[in-house]
Design an enzyme around this catalytic site. Structure first.
Site, PDB file in Angstrom:
ATOM      1  CB  CYS A   1      40.755  38.980  31.524  1.00 39.47           C
ATOM      2  SG  CYS A   1      42.075  39.457  30.396  1.00 39.47           S
ATOM      3  N   GLY A   2      43.383  37.120  32.214  1.00 40.52           N
ATOM      4  CA  GLY A   2      44.220  36.061  31.675  1.00 40.52           C
ATOM      5  C   GLY A   2      43.910  35.810  30.217  1.00 40.52           C
TER       6      GLY A   2
END
Length: 266
Positions: free
Chosen positions: A113-114
């Site tokens: 997801c960052g």
């Protein structure tokens, strides 16, 4: 320091309706890395061990946490036996206290997801200036998947890892890094370039496996790259950010074919 990045397990393989066969398979390793800036917690991210200092420095840089402070050193937060007991999973980026105290992310960052969209384009415009770069040849951008392929050794062994690469105007990969997370692979590339004094990367392009998310565009913009090339599709927000940056954004890169999403007009 050498770190274990893959491990072997026994699996049951089923082929063509025959009885399962017990065979070894190689899996990518995924472990948490706690990143600190001058001792202050920044984030915990799931990553493939290796190039941890590059990852930590790159994340602090692309997130704008360094401001104008230079990185003086990166180190594991414990030495010797204590570091080994912690599996070398805590890294601090040191600026001598010149960087602002970071606001830590409250939840762990997964390998997929960052930033999860927590930064807006308006925030980027306030932090980053539009790029002053020359467009790279489109035929060069289309050729990059084949040019980077030889450097994807972990993918060859596991089939479960992403890659990122900085490349020059001849199509030569300058830095290639692999990680279970796309954003981690990019941070490792940019972190290496930061530590080597190679930023901004105005005459270089950035290639990524998989899709081009908003966060990947943010990192390319922060690094000053002239172009971002992805094997898969960008998101709509990634295209909007690339156009705001003045960054060439290409997707679905294949030999002799690719889509150009930014700039809006060629």
């Amino acid at each position: 320091m050498s770190r274990r990045r893959s491990e072997r397990v026994l699996v049951h393989r089923v082929e063509n309706g025959h009885a399962p066969k017990r065979l070894p398979d190689e899996l990518i390793v995924e472990e948490p890395l706690e990143i600190r800036l001058d001792g202050h917690l920044v984030a915990t991210t799931m990553r493939t061990p290796g190039n941890d200092f590059e990852l930590a420095a790159g994340l602090c840089f692309t997130d704008g946490l360094l401001a104008d402070a230079a990185v003086t050193t990166c180190r594991y937060c414990e030495d010797g036996r204590n570091a080994m007991e912690g599996n070398f999973n805590i890294v601090t980026v040191e600026t001598g206290g010149r960087a602002p105290v970071p606001q830590p992310r409250l939840t762990p960052t997964t390998s997929s997801c960052g930033l999860c969209g927590s930064t807006s384009i308006d925030d980027l415009r306030a932090r980053l200036q539009p790029l002053d770069v020359e467009p790279m040849p489109l035929e060069l951008l289309a050729s990059m998947p084949d040019r980077v392929r030889a450097g994807q050794t972990l993918f060859d062994r596991t089939g479960g890892v992403h890659a990122a690469a900085a490349f020059d105007l001849t199509g030569t990969p300058i830095v290639v890094r692999e990680d279970i997370g796309r954003h981690n692979a990019v941070d490792k590339v940019i972190g290496r370039m930061l530590l080597d004094g190679m930023l901004p990367a105005a005459e270089l392009g950035l290639w990524v496996s998989g899709r081009a998310s908003f966060e990947i565009v943010q990192k390319a913009w922060a690094g000053g790259f002239a172009a971002l090339v992805a094997v898969s599709a960008p998101s709509n927000l990634a295209v909007e950010a690339a156009r705001a940056a003045g960054l060439t954004l290409a997707g679905f890169a294949r030999p002799q074919r690719l889509n150009i999403y930014a700039p809006a007009d060629l």
